[in-house]
Scaffold this active site. Sequence first.
Site, PDB file in Angstrom:
ATOM      1  CB  ALA A  70     -11.617  -5.056 -24.243  1.00  0.00           C
ATOM      2  CD  GLU A  94     -16.564  -8.040 -29.340  1.00  0.00           C
ATOM      3  OE1 GLU A  94     -15.697  -7.734 -28.502  1.00  0.00           O
ATOM      4  OE2 GLU A  94     -17.429  -7.239 -29.735  1.00  0.00           O
ATOM      5  CD  GLU A  97     -18.793  -7.115 -24.736  1.00  0.00           C
ATOM      6  OE1 GLU A  97     -19.696  -7.953 -24.512  1.00  0.00           O
ATOM      7  OE2 GLU A  97     -17.862  -7.333 -25.518  1.00  0.00           O
ATOM      8  N   GLY A 155     -14.341  -9.149 -25.759  1.00  0.00           N
ATOM      9  CA  GLY A 155     -13.363  -9.086 -26.851  1.00  0.00           C
ATOM     10  C   GLY A 155     -12.741 -10.434 -27.164  1.00  0.00           C
TER      11      GLY A 155
HETATM   12  N1  COA Z   1      -9.761  -6.765 -18.191  1.00  0.00           N
HETATM   13  C1  COA Z   1      -8.765  -6.524 -17.301  1.00  0.00           C
HETATM   14  N2  COA Z   1      -8.384  -7.410 -16.373  1.00  0.00           N
HETATM   15  C2  COA Z   1      -9.039  -8.595 -16.349  1.00  0.00           C
HETATM   16  C3  COA Z   1     -10.085  -8.919 -17.233  1.00  0.00           C
HETATM   17  C4  COA Z   1     -10.438  -7.934 -18.187  1.00  0.00           C
HETATM   18  N3  COA Z   1     -11.407  -8.151 -19.092  1.00  0.00           N
HETATM   19  N4  COA Z   1     -10.542 -10.150 -16.948  1.00  0.00           N
HETATM   20  C5  COA Z   1      -9.791 -10.597 -15.916  1.00  0.00           C
HETATM   21  N5  COA Z   1      -8.880  -9.656 -15.546  1.00  0.00           N
HETATM   22  C6  COA Z   1      -7.884  -9.726 -14.477  1.00  0.00           C
HETATM   23  C7  COA Z   1      -8.510  -9.502 -13.118  1.00  0.00           C
HETATM   24  O1  COA Z   1      -8.646  -8.127 -12.855  1.00  0.00           O
HETATM   25  C8  COA Z   1      -7.483 -10.166 -12.225  1.00  0.00           C
HETATM   26  O2  COA Z   1      -6.369  -9.317 -12.097  1.00  0.00           O
HETATM   27  P1  COA Z   1      -5.679  -9.082 -10.641  1.00  0.00           P
HETATM   28  O3  COA Z   1      -5.220 -10.440 -10.217  1.00  0.00           O
HETATM   29  O4  COA Z   1      -4.572  -8.121 -10.916  1.00  0.00           O
HETATM   30  O5  COA Z   1      -6.771  -8.537  -9.772  1.00  0.00           O
HETATM   31  C9  COA Z   1      -7.024 -11.359 -13.058  1.00  0.00           C
HETATM   32  O6  COA Z   1      -7.340 -11.029 -14.408  1.00  0.00           O
HETATM   33  C10 COA Z   1      -7.731 -12.655 -12.701  1.00  0.00           C
HETATM   34  O7  COA Z   1      -9.142 -12.437 -12.803  1.00  0.00           O
HETATM   35  P2  COA Z   1     -10.187 -12.791 -11.654  1.00  0.00           P
HETATM   36  O8  COA Z   1     -11.402 -11.953 -11.862  1.00  0.00           O
HETATM   37  O9  COA Z   1      -9.519 -12.685 -10.314  1.00  0.00           O
HETATM   38  O10 COA Z   1     -10.478 -14.313 -11.989  1.00  0.00           O
HETATM   39  P3  COA Z   1     -11.790 -15.144 -11.618  1.00  0.00           P
HETATM   40  O11 COA Z   1     -11.477 -16.566 -11.910  1.00  0.00           O
HETATM   41  O12 COA Z   1     -12.282 -14.785 -10.247  1.00  0.00           O
HETATM   42  O13 COA Z   1     -12.921 -14.638 -12.652  1.00  0.00           O
HETATM   43  C11 COA Z   1     -13.763 -13.999 -14.829  1.00  0.00           C
HETATM   44  C12 COA Z   1     -12.779 -14.895 -14.016  1.00  0.00           C
HETATM   45  C13 COA Z   1     -13.456 -14.194 -16.296  1.00  0.00           C
HETATM   46  C14 COA Z   1     -15.199 -14.446 -14.523  1.00  0.00           C
HETATM   47  C15 COA Z   1     -13.575 -12.532 -14.409  1.00  0.00           C
HETATM   48  O14 COA Z   1     -12.206 -12.210 -14.482  1.00  0.00           O
HETATM   49  C16 COA Z   1     -14.326 -11.535 -15.267  1.00  0.00           C
HETATM   50  O15 COA Z   1     -15.522 -11.399 -15.140  1.00  0.00           O
HETATM   51  N6  COA Z   1     -13.600 -10.822 -16.157  1.00  0.00           N
HETATM   52  C17 COA Z   1     -14.160  -9.769 -16.980  1.00  0.00           C
HETATM   53  C18 COA Z   1     -14.992 -10.354 -18.104  1.00  0.00           C
HETATM   54  C19 COA Z   1     -15.592  -9.244 -18.936  1.00  0.00           C
HETATM   55  O16 COA Z   1     -16.439  -8.486 -18.496  1.00  0.00           O
HETATM   56  N7  COA Z   1     -15.123  -9.163 -20.165  1.00  0.00           N
HETATM   57  C20 COA Z   1     -15.607  -8.190 -21.113  1.00  0.00           C
HETATM   58  C21 COA Z   1     -14.725  -7.001 -21.120  1.00  0.00           C
HETATM   59  S1  COA Z   1     -15.243  -5.830 -22.342  1.00  0.00           S
END
Ligand code: COA
Length: 257
Positions: free
Chosen positions: A65, A113, A133, A110
């Site tokens: 999400a 999910e 989460e 999400g």
């Molecule tokens: N919500 C909003 N933005 C997200 C996102 C999310 N769940 N997951 C990734 N993004 C965005 C990042 O903020 C970043 O945006 P920016 O370039 O404007 O800063 C872009 O997507 C790229 O992500 P980034 O974190 O830089 O990539 P990465 O390769 O370093 O890491 C992940 C990849 C998936 C490990 C990391 O993005 C992450 O942990 N995301 C969240 C996962 C999460 O907790 N999901 C559950 C949400 S309820």
Amino acid sequence: MYENILSNNENGICTITINRESKLNALNIQTLQEIKQAVIEANADKEIHGIVLTGSGQKAFAAGADISEFVNFTSEQGRKMSADGHEVMNTIENSGKPVIAAVNGFALGGGCELAMSCHMRLASENAKFGQPEVNLGLPPGYAGTQRLIQLIGKGKATQLLLTADVIGANEAMEYGLVNEVLPIEDLLPRCNEILNKISSKSPLAVAKVIKCINAYFTEGKDGFLTEIEEFGHAFSTKDFKEGTDAFLNKRKANFER
Ligand code: COA
């Protein structure tokens, strides 16, 4: 028409692509509503026999999400976000036409999910699954606690949900979370191949099988009784006449859509 997804109909298959690659296809509320609408439209379209759901690019199916969207939500907004999300997932799960998740990268929170609400999951070798989460001070909100148990059992599901561990595609397949793991270039062709195979079967029977499977997992429904009802009802359909006539006359069945 859609802002955050692409919906492409080709040869009877509707491919829905989450199109927020720069945000790793994070699911903001509008994106989820667009996915729901696209699934409803595909179900209403007689030309469509199956649906593939995937993410744009080669890094993410959906990384969860959209955290930036809900960061300031109140409890009331959180509850609504979850209830609306459940409805999206239920719409996918209750689609009478088969929906396959082509998981082409991160399927976190999400995203996982969403994949779990599809009828089948195929993953590319680089796919990664998890419910992180608890890192954010939240439990999953789009039915992750429920569908993960259904798919992989209570023990493994509890471990993943509490540790926020992220697992690779092969481990996900070992657990039963995904059906097949493929090189990324083979992912969509294989999804299409499965859907094309199903398309030669009775569409009414396919929808009935989906309904019976879902009944097993639906509170207040009896899957066994649902099967008896659906089996009985099938006898009054043109698909039953066509299927049995084709068998008895040693010809290939030709089901109408
Ligand atoms: N919500 C909003 N933005 C997200 C996102 C999310 N769940 N997951 C990734 N993004 C965005 C990042 O903020 C970043 O945006 P920016 O370039 O404007 O800063 C872009 O997507 C790229 O992500 P980034 O974190 O830089 O990539 P990465 O390769 O370093 O890491 C992940 C990849 C998936 C490990 C990391 O993005 C992450 O942990 N995301 C969240 C996962 C999460 O907790 N999901 C559950 C949400 S309820």
